[in-house]
Enzyme design. Structure first.
Site, PDB file in Angstrom:
ATOM      1  N   ASP A  31      45.629  -9.790 -23.203  1.00 18.68           N
ATOM      2  CA  ASP A  31      44.875 -10.929 -22.661  1.00 18.68           C
ATOM      3  C   ASP A  31      43.825 -11.324 -23.698  1.00 18.68           C
ATOM      4  OD1 ASP A  31      44.269 -11.761 -19.332  1.00 18.68           O
ATOM      5  OD2 ASP A  31      43.096 -12.600 -20.980  1.00 18.68           O
ATOM      6  N   GLY A  36      40.641 -14.937 -18.421  1.00 15.72           N
ATOM      7  CA  GLY A  36      40.618 -13.613 -17.798  1.00 15.72           C
ATOM      8  C   GLY A  36      39.297 -12.898 -18.037  1.00 15.72           C
ATOM      9  N   TYR A 145      51.680 -29.794 -19.337  1.00 22.58           N
ATOM     10  CA  TYR A 145      51.793 -28.491 -18.668  1.00 22.58           C
ATOM     11  C   TYR A 145      53.161 -28.341 -17.999  1.00 22.58           C
ATOM     12  CZ  TYR A 145      50.813 -24.882 -15.156  1.00 22.58           C
ATOM     13  OH  TYR A 145      50.862 -23.757 -14.369  1.00 22.58           O
TER      14      TYR A 145
HETATM   15  C1  UD2 Z   1      48.038 -26.091  -9.497  1.00 16.05           C
HETATM   16  C2  UD2 Z   1      47.919 -25.020 -10.557  1.00 16.05           C
HETATM   17  C3  UD2 Z   1      48.620 -25.439 -11.790  1.00 16.05           C
HETATM   18  C4  UD2 Z   1      50.021 -25.874 -11.480  1.00 16.05           C
HETATM   19  C5  UD2 Z   1      50.056 -26.884 -10.324  1.00 16.05           C
HETATM   20  C6  UD2 Z   1      51.447 -27.154  -9.829  1.00 16.05           C
HETATM   21  C7  UD2 Z   1      45.804 -23.892 -10.259  1.00 16.05           C
HETATM   22  C8  UD2 Z   1      44.439 -23.687 -10.805  1.00 16.05           C
HETATM   23  N1  UD2 Z   1      46.530 -24.805 -10.903  1.00 16.05           N
HETATM   24  O1  UD2 Z   1      47.427 -27.293  -9.938  1.00 16.05           O
HETATM   25  O2  UD2 Z   1      48.623 -24.342 -12.696  1.00 16.05           O
HETATM   26  O3  UD2 Z   1      50.791 -24.757 -11.204  1.00 16.05           O
HETATM   27  O4  UD2 Z   1      49.378 -26.375  -9.204  1.00 16.05           O
HETATM   28  O5  UD2 Z   1      51.454 -28.332  -9.068  1.00 16.05           O
HETATM   29  O6  UD2 Z   1      46.229 -23.267  -9.318  1.00 16.05           O
HETATM   30  N2  UD2 Z   1      40.540 -30.747  -6.859  1.00 16.05           N
HETATM   31  C9  UD2 Z   1      39.391 -31.393  -6.440  1.00 16.05           C
HETATM   32  N3  UD2 Z   1      38.192 -30.952  -6.924  1.00 16.05           N
HETATM   33  C10 UD2 Z   1      38.092 -29.913  -7.797  1.00 16.05           C
HETATM   34  C11 UD2 Z   1      39.275 -29.266  -8.223  1.00 16.05           C
HETATM   35  C12 UD2 Z   1      40.487 -29.716  -7.734  1.00 16.05           C
HETATM   36  O7  UD2 Z   1      39.433 -32.347  -5.649  1.00 16.05           O
HETATM   37  O8  UD2 Z   1      36.966 -29.559  -8.199  1.00 16.05           O
HETATM   38  C13 UD2 Z   1      41.834 -31.208  -6.333  1.00 16.05           C
HETATM   39  C14 UD2 Z   1      42.809 -31.535  -7.442  1.00 16.05           C
HETATM   40  O9  UD2 Z   1      42.614 -32.857  -7.901  1.00 16.05           O
HETATM   41  C15 UD2 Z   1      44.140 -31.316  -6.720  1.00 16.05           C
HETATM   42  C16 UD2 Z   1      43.842 -30.189  -5.729  1.00 16.05           C
HETATM   43  O10 UD2 Z   1      42.429 -30.157  -5.598  1.00 16.05           O
HETATM   44  O11 UD2 Z   1      44.555 -32.449  -6.040  1.00 16.05           O
HETATM   45  C17 UD2 Z   1      44.315 -28.846  -6.222  1.00 16.05           C
HETATM   46  O12 UD2 Z   1      43.823 -28.694  -7.533  1.00 16.05           O
HETATM   47  P1  UD2 Z   1      44.012 -27.360  -8.372  1.00 16.05           P
HETATM   48  O13 UD2 Z   1      43.421 -27.616  -9.727  1.00 16.05           O
HETATM   49  O14 UD2 Z   1      43.539 -26.193  -7.610  1.00 16.05           O
HETATM   50  O15 UD2 Z   1      45.566 -27.210  -8.434  1.00 16.05           O
HETATM   51  P2  UD2 Z   1      46.739 -28.207  -8.874  1.00 16.05           P
HETATM   52  O16 UD2 Z   1      47.593 -28.400  -7.676  1.00 16.05           O
HETATM   53  O17 UD2 Z   1      46.245 -29.390  -9.597  1.00 16.05           O
END
Ligand code: UD2
Length: 307
Positions: A31, A36, A145
């Site tokens: 890592d 991490g 990604y």
């Molecule tokens: C997650 C995974 C990513 C990928 C993806 C697959 C994480 C951290 N990321 O991305 O690696 O596998 O799924 O689709 O698990 N949000 C807010 N405010 C914040 C942060 C996030 O509104 O401060 C929203 C964001 O815009 C999204 C949702 O919350 O609509 C989930 O966001 P995320 O970053 O936890 O995960 P995601 O689905 O973008």
């Protein structure tokens, strides 16, 4: 038996390391601590930890020769859609080139592994309308990604078939639980929500909150990974999720109830490259014996207790 976990000091990796140690395996972690943290690794005296970057090809080759792992779990990654849009070249070098180089080395040296497990993502499905997503649903990777994750899956599976390597891929949906680092704007939304609720910080909501996700508690993820390892499955892809769809608004409401406090919300435009709706069909995992032990409420309560 020995397992190598890249990204083993990260959020999911460190939970996997705990489990592998409990199962009696020798565990080696690589890592670079970019996301991490060594504190995540509970049994440090029982684990060999290398603070190194998986892109250091020479180092990785030497490590494979010296350690001769039976199981390889590739979890090291730039783990954010939004981050990959800011840093596409760096994302590519970690999320694809480092994995490819390892596969190529295993092939060339006939390293006798029992399983090579690559961790991909629900992001590969993109915004196509079919729901829930099955492993053979159409894909539409929308971000650097997602493109890297999908292309790397194809390498991992093709290397498996062409060179008879025991490879397997998993697609994580939205994983949450203790140890997820809230410090970057690209951190998982539940770690950010926890931090905001705990420290009375305002939460930035991207979009209108109607976007949906399939949130899975990290302990269920580890259950799934271990089932896949034990089943000796190869050349397959598995969704790892809870199988339930929830909007971000609903998640916020549930978490406010669990925490007994309310959130201060700041609205911001939706993020680029984002998926609008996401939910998995987990039938393939269920066939291996997977049962989701953590509903969203139970998982959030447990997470909040420890936060
Ligand atoms: C997650 C995974 C990513 C990928 C993806 C697959 C994480 C951290 N990321 O991305 O690696 O596998 O799924 O689709 O698990 N949000 C807010 N405010 C914040 C942060 C996030 O509104 O401060 C929203 C964001 O815009 C999204 C949702 O919350 O609509 C989930 O966001 P995320 O970053 O936890 O995960 P995601 O689905 O973008």
């Amino acid at each position: 038996m020995k397992a190598l976990v890249t990204g083993g000091a990260g959020f999911i990796g460190s939970h996997l390391v705990d489990h592998l140690v409990a199962e009696g395996l020798d565990v080696v972690v690589v890592d670079n601590l970019s996301m991490g943290d060594l504190h995540n690794v509970k049994h440090q005296d029982e684990v060999t930890i290398y603070v190194e970057d998986v892109r250091n090809e020479k180092f990785m080759q030497q490590l494979l020769q010296e350690e001769q792992p039976d199981y390889i779990y590739f979890l090291a990654a730039v783990a954010s859609v939004a981050d990959s849009i800011e840093r596409p070249a760096e994302t590519h070098s970690v999320n694809q080139t480092a994995v490819f180089n390892m596969l190529e080395y295993i092939r060339k040296t006939n390293l006798p592994i029992k399983q090579f497990l690559f961790t991909s993502s629900a992001a590969v499905y993109g915004n196509l309308p079919e729901l829930p997503k099955k492993e053979d649903s159409r894909v539409d990777p929308l971000s650097p990604y997602a493109i890297d994750k999908y292309a790397t899956e194809r390498f991992v599976l093709a290397y498996g078939e062409l060179y008879d390597l025991p490879t397997v891929c998993v697609r994580f949906f939205n994983v949450y639980g203790p140890g997820q680092n809230p410090s970057s704007p690209y951190s998982g939304v539940l770690s950010i929500l926890t931090d905001c609720l705990n420290n009375k910080k305002p939460f930035t909501l991207y979009g209108d909150g109607s976007q949906t996700r399939d949130f899975v508690y990290v302990e269920d993820v580890i259950q799934a990974l271990w089932l896949i390892t034990k089943s000796d499955t190869e050349h397959e892809v598995f969704n790892i999720a809870n199988g339930n769809e929830a909007s971000l608004n609903a998640i916020i409401e549930t978490y406010e109830k669990v925490a007994g406090t309310s959130l201060q919300i700041k609205k911001a435009p939706g993020r680029e490259g984002e998926v609008k709706r996401s939910v998995a069909n987990i039938g393939k995992l269920i066939k291996l014996g997977y049962t989701t032990k953590w509903s969203l409420e139970a998982g959030l309560s447990k997470y909040w207790e420890g936060a």
